[in-house]
Design a protein around this motif. Structure first.
Motif, mmCIF file in Angstrom:
data_model
loop_
_atom_site.group_PDB
_atom_site.id
_atom_site.type_symbol
_atom_site.label_atom_id
_atom_site.label_comp_id
_atom_site.label_asym_id
_atom_site.label_seq_id
_atom_site.Cartn_x
_atom_site.Cartn_y
_atom_site.Cartn_z
ATOM 1 N N ARG A 2 0.867 -1.179 0.000
ATOM 2 C CA ARG A 2 0.000 0.000 0.000
ATOM 3 C C ARG A 2 0.906 1.232 0.000
ATOM 4 N N ILE A 3 0.502 2.261 -0.722
ATOM 5 C CA ILE A 3 1.290 3.494 -0.816
ATOM 6 C C ILE A 3 0.605 4.589 -0.010
ATOM 7 N N GLU A 4 1.403 5.312 0.749
ATOM 8 C CA GLU A 4 0.893 6.458 1.494
ATOM 9 C C GLU A 4 1.698 7.695 1.107
ATOM 10 N N VAL A 5 1.029 8.841 1.120
ATOM 11 C CA VAL A 5 1.694 10.115 0.851
ATOM 12 C C VAL A 5 1.381 11.070 1.995
ATOM 13 N N ASP A 6 2.394 11.793 2.444
ATOM 14 C CA ASP A 6 2.217 12.825 3.456
ATOM 15 C C ASP A 6 1.993 14.148 2.697
ATOM 16 N N HIS A 13 6.554 17.703 -7.026
ATOM 17 C CA HIS A 13 7.698 17.757 -7.937
ATOM 18 C C HIS A 13 7.523 16.841 -9.146
ATOM 19 N N GLY A 14 6.823 15.724 -8.967
ATOM 20 C CA GLY A 14 6.532 14.835 -10.080
ATOM 21 C C GLY A 14 7.545 13.736 -10.332
ATOM 22 N N MET A 15 8.543 13.599 -9.476
ATOM 23 C CA MET A 15 9.513 12.518 -9.651
ATOM 24 C C MET A 15 8.821 11.159 -9.579
ATOM 25 N N CYS A 16 7.842 11.040 -8.713
ATOM 26 C CA CYS A 16 7.130 9.768 -8.573
ATOM 27 C C CYS A 16 6.388 9.422 -9.861
ATOM 28 N N GLN A 17 5.787 10.413 -10.482
ATOM 29 C CA GLN A 17 5.071 10.171 -11.730
ATOM 30 C C GLN A 17 6.037 9.733 -12.824
ATOM 31 N N MET A 18 7.232 10.285 -12.841
ATOM 32 C CA MET A 18 8.211 9.876 -13.846
ATOM 33 C C MET A 18 8.631 8.424 -13.643
ATOM 34 N N PHE A 24 1.105 7.186 -9.998
ATOM 35 C CA PHE A 24 1.097 8.551 -9.476
ATOM 36 C C PHE A 24 0.766 9.564 -10.572
ATOM 37 N N GLU A 25 0.094 10.650 -10.163
ATOM 38 C CA GLU A 25 -0.139 11.772 -11.063
ATOM 39 C C GLU A 25 0.166 13.051 -10.298
ATOM 40 N N ALA A 26 1.167 13.772 -10.770
ATOM 41 C CA ALA A 26 1.589 14.995 -10.100
ATOM 42 C C ALA A 26 0.654 16.143 -10.459
ATOM 43 N N GLU A 27 0.293 16.897 -9.454
ATOM 44 C CA GLU A 27 -0.499 18.118 -9.616
ATOM 45 C C GLU A 27 0.414 19.300 -9.321
ATOM 46 N N VAL A 28 -0.119 20.483 -9.265
ATOM 47 C CA VAL A 28 0.691 21.688 -9.061
ATOM 48 C C VAL A 28 1.445 21.647 -7.732
ATOM 49 N N ASP A 29 0.779 21.221 -6.665
ATOM 50 C CA ASP A 29 1.415 21.269 -5.344
ATOM 51 C C ASP A 29 1.291 19.970 -4.550
ATOM 52 N N HIS A 30 0.860 18.906 -5.190
ATOM 53 C CA HIS A 30 0.745 17.614 -4.514
ATOM 54 C C HIS A 30 0.678 16.497 -5.555
ATOM 55 N N TYR A 52 13.239 8.405 -4.923
ATOM 56 C CA TYR A 52 13.609 9.659 -5.572
ATOM 57 C C TYR A 52 12.704 10.845 -5.226
ATOM 58 N N CYS A 53 11.743 10.647 -4.331
ATOM 59 C CA CYS A 53 10.895 11.765 -3.905
ATOM 60 C C CYS A 53 11.758 12.797 -3.181
ATOM 61 N N PRO A 54 11.831 14.030 -3.685
ATOM 62 C CA PRO A 54 12.709 15.041 -3.084
ATOM 63 C C PRO A 54 12.356 15.396 -1.642
#
Length: 65
Positions: A2-6, A13-18, A24-30, A52-54
Motif C-alpha cells: 500500500r502506498i501512502e503520501v504525506d 515535484h513529479g519525480m514519482c510520476q516519472m 502517481f499523477e503529479a499536480e501543481v502542489d501535490h 527519488y521523492c525530493p
C-alpha cells in the motif's frame, strides 16, 4: 503493498510520476495516488518513486495479508 503520501510535505515535484506513471499523477502542489494498492509487479517502479521523492513524502506499507 500500500502506498501512502504525506500531503503536508509533498510539493508536487513529479519525480514519482516519472518513475511510476500508472501509479502517481503529479499536480501543481501535490501528488494524487492513482493506484494506492498496486500489483506486486510494479514494486520496483514504486520503490524508485519513493526513493527519488525530493521531500520523502511517500512510503510503502507492506500489509500482512
Amino acid at each position: 503493498m500500500r502506498i501512502e503520501v504525506d500531503l503536508d510535505i509533498c510539493q508536487g515535484h513529479g519525480m514519482c510520476q516519472m518513475e511510476a506513471p500508472d501509479v502517481f499523477e503529479a499536480e501543481v502542489d501535490h501528488v494524487d495516488i492513482l493506484d494506492p494498492r498496486p500489483d506486486e509487479s510494479k514494486r520496483a517502479e514504486v520503490e524508485a518513486a519513493v526513493q527519488y521523492c525530493p521531500t520523502q513524502a511517500l512510503r510503502i506499507v507492506d500489509d500482512d495479508a
